[in-house]
Scaffold this motif. Structure first.
Motif, PDB file in Angstrom:
ATOM      1  N   UNK A 173       8.912   2.742   1.401  1.00 30.39           N
ATOM      2  CA  UNK A 173       8.707   1.915   2.588  1.00 30.39           C
ATOM      3  C   UNK A 173       9.384   0.577   2.344  1.00 30.39           C
ATOM      4  N   UNK A 174       9.517  -0.216   3.403  1.00 32.91           N
ATOM      5  CA  UNK A 174      10.310  -1.443   3.311  1.00 32.91           C
ATOM      6  C   UNK A 174       9.540  -2.641   3.860  1.00 32.91           C
ATOM      7  N   UNK A 175       9.855  -3.802   3.278  1.00 31.34           N
ATOM      8  CA  UNK A 175       9.474  -5.074   3.882  1.00 31.34           C
ATOM      9  C   UNK A 175      10.769  -5.833   4.140  1.00 31.34           C
ATOM     10  N   UNK A 176      10.821  -6.558   5.248  1.00 29.66           N
ATOM     11  CA  UNK A 176      12.087  -7.192   5.617  1.00 29.66           C
ATOM     12  C   UNK A 176      11.843  -8.511   6.347  1.00 29.66           C
ATOM     13  N   UNK A 207      14.975  -8.398   1.927  1.00 29.08           N
ATOM     14  CA  UNK A 207      14.667  -7.029   2.352  1.00 29.08           C
ATOM     15  C   UNK A 207      14.433  -6.239   1.074  1.00 29.08           C
ATOM     16  N   UNK A 208      13.328  -5.512   1.040  1.00 24.02           N
ATOM     17  CA  UNK A 208      12.957  -4.886  -0.223  1.00 24.02           C
ATOM     18  C   UNK A 208      12.408  -3.480  -0.004  1.00 24.02           C
ATOM     19  N   UNK A 209      12.779  -2.577  -0.889  1.00 24.99           N
ATOM     20  CA  UNK A 209      12.252  -1.216  -0.877  1.00 24.99           C
ATOM     21  C   UNK A 209      11.114  -1.120  -1.885  1.00 24.99           C
ATOM     22  N   UNK A 210      10.086  -0.377  -1.501  1.00 23.94           N
ATOM     23  CA  UNK A 210       8.911  -0.194  -2.355  1.00 23.94           C
ATOM     24  C   UNK A 210       8.619   1.290  -2.499  1.00 23.94           C
ATOM     25  N   UNK A 211       8.062   1.668  -3.625  1.00 19.99           N
ATOM     26  CA  UNK A 211       7.778   3.075  -3.914  1.00 19.99           C
ATOM     27  C   UNK A 211       6.283   3.326  -3.940  1.00 19.99           C
ATOM     28  N   UNK A 212       5.857   4.397  -3.257  1.00 20.61           N
ATOM     29  CA  UNK A 212       4.464   4.852  -3.335  1.00 20.61           C
ATOM     30  C   UNK A 212       4.457   6.380  -3.373  1.00 20.61           C
ATOM     31  N   UNK A 219      -2.103   5.472   1.487  1.00 21.46           N
ATOM     32  CA  UNK A 219      -2.566   4.786   2.694  1.00 21.46           C
ATOM     33  C   UNK A 219      -1.947   3.394   2.773  1.00 21.46           C
ATOM     34  N   UNK A 220      -2.084   2.779   3.938  1.00 25.82           N
ATOM     35  CA  UNK A 220      -1.524   1.442   4.138  1.00 25.82           C
ATOM     36  C   UNK A 220      -2.082   0.423   3.127  1.00 25.82           C
ATOM     37  N   UNK A 221      -3.403   0.378   2.859  1.00 27.77           N
ATOM     38  CA  UNK A 221      -3.885  -0.561   1.841  1.00 27.77           C
ATOM     39  C   UNK A 221      -3.306  -0.285   0.454  1.00 27.77           C
ATOM     40  N   UNK A 222      -3.134   0.999   0.109  1.00 26.18           N
ATOM     41  CA  UNK A 222      -2.554   1.327  -1.199  1.00 26.18           C
ATOM     42  C   UNK A 222      -1.100   0.863  -1.272  1.00 26.18           C
ATOM     43  N   UNK A 223      -0.371   1.013  -0.183  1.00 25.98           N
ATOM     44  CA  UNK A 223       1.004   0.522  -0.148  1.00 25.98           C
ATOM     45  C   UNK A 223       1.025  -0.994  -0.269  1.00 25.98           C
ATOM     46  N   UNK A 224       0.091  -1.657   0.403  1.00 22.02           N
ATOM     47  CA  UNK A 224       0.006  -3.121   0.313  1.00 22.02           C
ATOM     48  C   UNK A 224      -0.258  -3.559  -1.117  1.00 22.02           C
ATOM     49  N   UNK A 280       0.892  -2.270  -3.756  1.00 26.60           N
ATOM     50  CA  UNK A 280       2.115  -2.256  -4.544  1.00 26.60           C
ATOM     51  C   UNK A 280       2.789  -3.621  -4.536  1.00 26.60           C
ATOM     52  N   UNK A 281       2.593  -4.362  -3.465  1.00 24.44           N
ATOM     53  CA  UNK A 281       3.195  -5.693  -3.356  1.00 24.44           C
ATOM     54  C   UNK A 281       2.351  -6.711  -4.118  1.00 24.44           C
ATOM     55  N   UNK A 282       1.047  -6.678  -3.878  1.00 26.13           N
ATOM     56  CA  UNK A 282       0.131  -7.587  -4.587  1.00 26.13           C
ATOM     57  C   UNK A 282      -1.287  -7.077  -4.404  1.00 26.13           C
ATOM     58  N   UNK A 283      -2.098  -7.170  -5.440  1.00 25.20           N
ATOM     59  CA  UNK A 283      -3.473  -6.685  -5.353  1.00 25.20           C
ATOM     60  C   UNK A 283      -4.257  -7.406  -4.264  1.00 25.20           C
ATOM     61  N   UNK A 284      -3.933  -8.678  -3.999  1.00 29.95           N
ATOM     62  CA  UNK A 284      -4.609  -9.422  -2.928  1.00 29.95           C
ATOM     63  C   UNK A 284      -4.363  -8.784  -1.570  1.00 29.95           C
ATOM     64  N   UNK A 285      -3.155  -8.230  -1.375  1.00 30.34           N
ATOM     65  CA  UNK A 285      -2.824  -7.586  -0.101  1.00 30.34           C
ATOM     66  C   UNK A 285      -3.744  -6.396   0.145  1.00 30.34           C
ATOM     67  N   UNK A 286      -4.026  -5.640  -0.922  1.00 27.94           N
ATOM     68  CA  UNK A 286      -4.904  -4.479  -0.775  1.00 27.94           C
ATOM     69  C   UNK A 286      -6.355  -4.907  -0.623  1.00 27.94           C
ATOM     70  N   UNK A 287      -6.781  -5.864  -1.413  1.00 24.08           N
ATOM     71  CA  UNK A 287      -8.179  -6.287  -1.380  1.00 24.08           C
ATOM     72  C   UNK A 287      -8.546  -6.912  -0.031  1.00 24.08           C
ATOM     73  N   UNK A 288      -7.614  -7.696   0.540  1.00 21.63           N
ATOM     74  CA  UNK A 288      -7.915  -8.370   1.799  1.00 21.63           C
ATOM     75  C   UNK A 288      -7.221  -7.757   2.999  1.00 21.63           C
ATOM     76  N   UNK A 289      -6.866  -6.483   2.895  1.00 25.45           N
ATOM     77  CA  UNK A 289      -6.087  -5.813   3.949  1.00 25.45           C
ATOM     78  C   UNK A 289      -6.771  -5.920   5.317  1.00 25.45           C
TER      79      UNK A 289
END
Length: 366
Positions: A285-288, A293-298, A303-308, A310-319
């Protein structure tokens, strides 16, 4: 980035030549991407991706960062590794740490390069490595069985769960079949993964052929392809000699011209990297945005929180949500703004399963 492939093989099969070419590729990429060899026997290489530059162009991103796979050059194996012969203990310990196995097989004749067993036979070589993994797994499970049996008799449910998984696996190992070949019900998959068995890891067979067979393969690689098909494994044909030459060329134009002269549309290394990505059943998936612009692997099914996460644990915790655009819509509609105006940006919640190619903006609150 937590996904890696261990490169294994018998002596004189081209394993080190292939890894050195990968390492040279990683070093060449470091001029553009922040990836390089991180240890003498470990290299991170960008996964070839035709979508990322198109996303970056529409996002007017100042930086472009691809996703990567890590390759580990594992110490060579000899018969008896499961009993600690040669570098056996180190070999088996290193395999235990990787997510998948890239098994390089000699599929070329060369009187100047001796074969450890006297002649070229890639299927025999597969069996040598596989047998050592099976024996090591069987010994490991037999050691655990007695202890778990005592706990199970005392009513320990976890021990009972492990034994229920171990018994069919041990039966398969004794019959000469790897742990990954055992068909277990979904509810036992988690317990099976916790066993961390060597022969449970997915395998990519790499047939190392002479230069003249790089485009079409040869009689040896055909036999490996048949074996891979029977096992449901991945298979790639490469010429490590060609890959070493390609890695030394300075520009992409030179590399493409050289490959074209050899009748190849892309390098063997690119095929290895792509196959490794498929083998691990990963998606991108990508963030841009203007910054990058960056590619990420999952893993597929994340799920969306799990993908978040990958970027930072805060993104998943506070999704909160994931504003999501498919790659096709992102390109067809000219980027994020066009997708918004066309009503093609979706607001997805915690249950959303990420699709390959999604361009996502995460909202979170910590």
């Amino acid at each position: 980035m937590g996904f890696n492939c261990g490169i294994v093989g018998l002596p004189n099969v081209g394993k080190s030549t292939l890894f050195n070419a990968l390492t040279a590729t990683a070093q060449a990429q470091s001029a553009n991407y922040p990836f390089c060899t991180i240890e003498p026997n470990t290299g991170r290489v960008a996964v070839p991706d035709e979508r990322l530059p198109r996303i970056a162009e529409l996002a007017k991103a100042r930086s472009v960062i691809p996703t990567v796979l890590e390759f580990v050059d594992i110490a060579g194996l000899v018969k008896g590794a499961s009993r600690g012969e040669g570098l056996g203990n180190q070999f088996l310990a290193n395999i235990r740490e990787v997510d998948a196995i890239v098994h390089v097989l000699r599929c070329f004749e060369d009187p100047e390069i001796s074969h450890v067993d006297g002649d070229v036979d890639p299927l025999r070589d597969i069996d040598v490595v596989e047998t050592e993994l099976l024996l090591a797994d069987l010994e490991s499970l037999e050691r655990r069985q007695e202890t778990l049996g005592k706990k199970a008799k005392r009513g320990d449910q976890e021990a009972k769960d492990f034994l229920a998984v171990m018994e069919p696996v041990m039966e398969a190992l004794r019959a000469g079949r790897p742990a990954r070949a055992v068909d277990l019900p979904p509810e036992q998959h988690k317990t099976f993964r916790m066993l961390n068995l060597l022969s449970s890891k997915p395998v990519l067979y790499v047939s190392n052929v002479e230069e003249g067979s790089a485009a079409t393969g040869n009689q040896y690689s055909a036999r490996v392809a048949e074996r891979a098909g029977q096992e449901g494994a991945e298979h790639v044909i490469v010429s490590a000699a060609i890959e070493a030459e390609v890695a030394e060329l300075d520009t992409d134009e030179e590399k493409q011209a050289f490959l074209a002269d050899m009748g190849l549309g892309e390098s063997g290394l690119d095929r290895v990297i792509k196959a490794g990505y498929r083998l691990l059943d990963l998606i991108t998936f990508y963030t841009a945005g203007p910054k990058e612009a960056r590619a990420w692997t999952v893993p597929r099914g994340a799920t969306a929180p799990e993908a978040a996460g990958e970027i930072h644990s805060d993104f998943q915790r506070g999704f909160i949500r994931a504003d999501t655009i498919s790659f096709d819509d992102y390109i067809a509609l000219g980027g994020e703004q066009g997708a918004k105006e066309a009503g093609r940006m979706r607001q997805e919640g915690k249950e959303y399963v990420v699709h390959d190619g999604d361009v996502i903006h995460f909202l979170f609150n910590v």
